[in-house]
Design an enzyme around this catalytic site. Structure first.
Site, mmCIF file in Angstrom:
data_model
loop_
_atom_site.group_PDB
_atom_site.id
_atom_site.type_symbol
_atom_site.label_atom_id
_atom_site.label_comp_id
_atom_site.label_asym_id
_atom_site.label_seq_id
_atom_site.Cartn_x
_atom_site.Cartn_y
_atom_site.Cartn_z
ATOM 1 N N ASP A 10 3.264 -5.000 12.629
ATOM 2 C CA ASP A 10 2.618 -5.797 11.589
ATOM 3 C C ASP A 10 3.728 -6.729 10.792
ATOM 4 O OD1 ASP A 10 3.564 -4.063 9.740
ATOM 5 O OD2 ASP A 10 1.608 -3.969 8.661
ATOM 6 N N SER B 33 2.688 -7.110 3.629
ATOM 7 C CA SER B 33 2.459 -6.870 4.846
ATOM 8 C C SER B 33 1.696 -7.820 6.045
ATOM 9 C CB SER B 33 1.705 -5.343 4.789
ATOM 10 O OG SER B 33 1.070 -4.931 6.039
ATOM 11 N N ARG C 255 -15.588 -4.019 2.995
ATOM 12 C CA ARG C 255 -15.504 -3.900 4.609
ATOM 13 C C ARG C 255 -16.563 -3.136 5.106
ATOM 14 N NH1 ARG C 255 -10.671 -5.765 5.636
ATOM 15 N NH2 ARG C 255 -8.842 -5.185 4.122
ATOM 16 N N ARG D 5 -17.096 0.097 2.357
ATOM 17 C CA ARG D 5 -16.283 0.240 1.195
ATOM 18 C C ARG D 5 -15.595 -0.890 0.728
ATOM 19 N NH1 ARG D 5 -11.184 -0.209 3.408
ATOM 20 N NH2 ARG D 5 -10.185 0.771 1.735
ATOM 21 N N PRO D 6 -14.978 -0.933 -0.689
ATOM 22 C CA PRO D 6 -14.443 -1.966 -1.055
ATOM 23 C C PRO D 6 -12.991 -1.805 -0.641
ATOM 24 C CG PRO D 6 -14.850 -0.447 -2.801
ATOM 25 C CD PRO D 6 -15.500 0.195 -1.641
ATOM 26 N N SER D 7 -12.542 -3.033 -0.135
ATOM 27 C CA SER D 7 -11.084 -3.354 0.351
ATOM 28 C C SER D 7 -10.194 -2.919 -0.992
ATOM 29 C CB SER D 7 -10.739 -4.674 0.553
ATOM 30 O OG SER D 7 -9.258 -4.745 0.787
ATOM 31 N N GLY D 8 -9.202 -2.205 -0.685
ATOM 32 C CA GLY D 8 -8.019 -2.159 -1.850
ATOM 33 C C GLY D 8 -6.912 -3.219 -1.700
ATOM 34 N N ALA E 201 -6.475 4.057 11.948
ATOM 35 C CA ALA E 201 -6.728 3.469 13.103
ATOM 36 C C ALA E 201 -5.887 2.007 13.623
ATOM 37 C CB ALA E 201 -8.248 3.281 13.298
ATOM 38 N N ASN E 202 -5.508 1.512 12.312
ATOM 39 C CA ASN E 202 -4.742 0.153 12.463
ATOM 40 C C ASN E 202 -3.234 0.413 12.825
ATOM 41 O OD1 ASN E 202 -3.598 1.036 10.170
ATOM 42 N ND2 ASN E 202 -5.094 0.242 8.827
HETATM 43 P P1 NG1 Z 1 -7.957 -2.284 2.675
HETATM 44 O O1 NG1 Z 1 -7.830 -3.471 2.441
HETATM 45 O O2 NG1 Z 1 -8.003 -0.972 1.236
HETATM 46 O O3 NG1 Z 1 -8.939 -2.023 3.641
HETATM 47 C C1 NG1 Z 1 -5.867 -2.049 4.511
HETATM 48 C C2 NG1 Z 1 -6.180 -1.253 5.500
HETATM 49 C C3 NG1 Z 1 -5.835 0.255 4.853
HETATM 50 C C4 NG1 Z 1 -4.358 0.089 4.614
HETATM 51 C C5 NG1 Z 1 -4.054 -0.901 3.654
HETATM 52 C C6 NG1 Z 1 -2.433 -1.165 3.182
HETATM 53 C C7 NG1 Z 1 -8.122 -1.379 7.068
HETATM 54 C C8 NG1 Z 1 -9.431 -1.231 7.106
HETATM 55 N N1 NG1 Z 1 -7.620 -1.174 5.971
HETATM 56 O O4 NG1 Z 1 -6.553 -1.547 3.233
HETATM 57 O O5 NG1 Z 1 -6.003 1.047 6.131
HETATM 58 O O6 NG1 Z 1 -3.373 -0.097 5.817
HETATM 59 O O7 NG1 Z 1 -4.680 -2.254 3.994
HETATM 60 O O8 NG1 Z 1 -1.990 -1.995 3.993
HETATM 61 O O9 NG1 Z 1 -7.405 -1.390 7.982
HETATM 62 ZN ZN ZN Z 2 2.226 -3.298 6.885
#
Ligand code: NG1
Ligand code: ZN
Length: 548
Positions: free
Chosen positions: A280, A65, A525, A516-519, A386-387
């Protein structure tokens, strides 16, 4: 036994990297591309098993992505075209981290037993494969194929370089007996777009900008596809920039534009006032913006929340046309259940606006799989992060009802306004990707609604005023130390941190903040919102210090 030796033999070609633990996060596995061959191979196996289990075609997409070009990733699409069922994520984690071929085989055998997967099925399992434009994609695609074909009889069908939503759309199409090709995808989008354009009310006033749109393609697959697709669209004049000549996602793309709130590379003062959009890297996110006059590269951002609001407004209007006067009659006065789904990242002003519209607003944790699942509970469910990742889901039952209403309206002389509203809703269900958020189909729907309303991007942006916000990321030793609850609005671990965050929030009027922890990245974050930008910045950085 043939199956076992085939698996052992092929697994030996893909030893996992030492000392790395991968997990199937918000968007599948993501890491530096050099670490991923064995993971992608194993996800190939998983996808073939999923196809065996469901008796349907499954998707496997290789993309990272909006991440930097050296990263890559892999995710699986279920038969509906949606994300892999969450029940299978632990298995994905387990096989990705199995240290050697024997332990891998053991995990697969046990799992197949648990899930009642029969290896010699009636029809051969099939997986549709896609990848974005990353240079590492080709080798990873080959690893995926080898994973798939290490299940006896399984077929991997390469769909080539596609956007993530195209691949999801194709999986859904195949399982519904529709041709799963890029041309059928473009055909469905362009014909439903034309249908909506033809249903525009007559005598719409023009409000400022015209039908010209400039799109930032993030130097990825979306720009390339749109450049080709735009030739099939009438009534819209699209210029695509960043079509792949520059570095993918470097200072371009929806993630950059939304997070940094600046114009992407290739856009500048000369574009002031134009309606611009940004995709994106894999074209599943969309944001709009306009460059502010005399302000170097500053922009007015029109984010996913505002796209959601525009869609909600339009759908609600069609529903009220359809229901106009119906409550007085006793016949067929079904009121569609319309709901919207957001995450904690939604700007507080957007949530207020949607609630004032009388809509039911639901919050879920971050990650499309959660939003999608929630939205599917409504007759019409609109979800957006929101993104800029989101779509509109129509339930099967509601679509059936709508189709029959539409038929009845066609045959009676009764108000063509209603019949048009029903036609519009049906066309939206064709245009907007039912499998997953899709920047290309979202963009067409935005464009047609703006024309329908006679709105400029400025007018659209005036729907409500965003509260100033700030997002930060903090690199930590172990991001899993942060555990959240209530759709990520509260941190329950580390113990005491939420109290400390609350103390900071209390210092600012309309302050709101969560962590929150990013995934998808190795960070925690921080999101903060307040009545001024300075306050939002200060709140975010003081909470970031608590996390550090
Ligand atoms: P993480 O890294 O878990 O915040 C990000 C986006 C999600 C989602 C995923 C998948 C933010 C704050 N987080 O996740 O909304 O789009 O990537 O692409 O934008
Ligand atoms: Zn994407």
């Amino acid at each position: 036994e043939k199956q076992q030796s085939l698996l052992l033999e092929s697994a030996a070609r893909f030893p996992p990297p030492k000392g790395v633990k991968l997990s199937y996060g918000t968007a599948g596995f993501r890491a530096d591309a050099s670490l991923l061959e064995s993971t992608v191979f194993r996800v190939g196996i998983l996808a073939a098993l999923r196809s065996l289990k469901t008796g349907s075609v499954i998707g496997l997409m290789i993309t990272a992505s909006h991440n930097q070009v050296s990263d890559n990733g892999v995710k699986v699409a279920d038969p509906s075209g949606g994300m892999l069922t969450q029940d299978w994520e632990p298995f994905a984690d387990a096989i990705a981290n199995a240290p050697d071929p024997h332990s891998l085989l053991q995990l697969i055998t046990e799992f197949a037993k648990e899930e009642d997967i029969v290896f010699e099925g009636r029809q051969p399992p099939e997986v549709l494969l896609g990848r974005d434009t990353r240079p590492s994609g080709e080798a990873l695609l080959d690893a995926a194929k080898q994973g798939i074909t290490s299940i006896v009889g399984a077929i991997g069908t390469d769909m080539g370089v596609v956007t993530t939503p195209q691949l999801h759309w194709m999986v859904r199409a195949r399982n519904r007996g529709i041709e799963a090709s890029e041309s059928s995808y473009f055909h469905q989008l362009s014909s439903s777009f034309r249908c909506l354009m033809d249903l525009k009310p007559e005598g719409i006033r023009k409000n400022g900008d015209d039908n010209a749109l400039v799109v930032d393609g993030a130097d990825g697959v979306g720009g390339e596809k749109l450049e080709h697709f735009k030739k099939m669209l009438t009534g819209l004049c699209i210029e695509v920039r960043n079509r792949g000549e520059g570095m993918l996602n470097e200072g371009v793309g929806a993630d950059y534009v939304q997070k940094e709130k600046v114009a992407p590379r290739g856009f500048g003062p000369a574009d002031a006032g134009l309606r611009c959009a940004s995709l994106d890297g894999d074209a599943d996110r969309l944001v709009y913006f306009s460059v502010i006059l005399n302000e170097s590269n500053k922009i007015e951002l029109v984010d996913g929340d505002k796209i959601l609001s525009l869609f909600a407004l339009f759908i609600k209007e069609q529903l009220s046309i359809l229901n106009d006067g119906e409550s007085k009659k006793d016949n067929d006065s079904y009121q569609a259940h319309l709901g919207v789904v957001q995450t904690a990242y939604a700007n507080g002003a957007s949530t207020d606006y949607l609630k004032e519209m009388g809509l039911e607003v639901v919050l879920t944790p971050t990650g499309v799989k959660y939003l999608h699942e929630k939205a599917a509970e409504f007759d019409i469910g609109i979800y957006f992060e929101a993104n800029g990742h989101g779509t509109i889901l129509f339930s099967e039952a509601y679509l059936c009802r709508l189709e029959s209403t539409h038929k009845t309206l066609l045959s009676t002389s009764e108000g063509s306004a209603k019949q048009k509203a029903a036609s519009r809703l049906l066309a939206v269900s064709q245009l907007i990707n039912q499998a997953v958020g899709d920047a290309l189909s979202g963009l067409l729907l935005v464009e047609v609604i703006l024309q329908y309303m006679g709105w400029s991007i400025c007018r659209w942006n005036e729907l409500y005023h965003d509260l100033p916000s700030r997002q930060l990321k903090v690199k930590v030793g172990d991001r899993t130390a942060v555990v959240t609850a209530n759709a990520e609005t509260v941190a329950v671990q580390p113990v005491g941190i939420q109290e400390a965050i609350n103390t900071e929030i209390a210092k600012y009027p309309r302050g709101r903040c969560f962590i929150r922890p990013s995934g998808t990245e190795d960070v925690v974050r921080v999101y903060a919102e307040a009545t001024t930008q300075d306050a939002a910045d200060a709140l975010a950085s003081s909470v970031a210090r608590l996390v550090d």
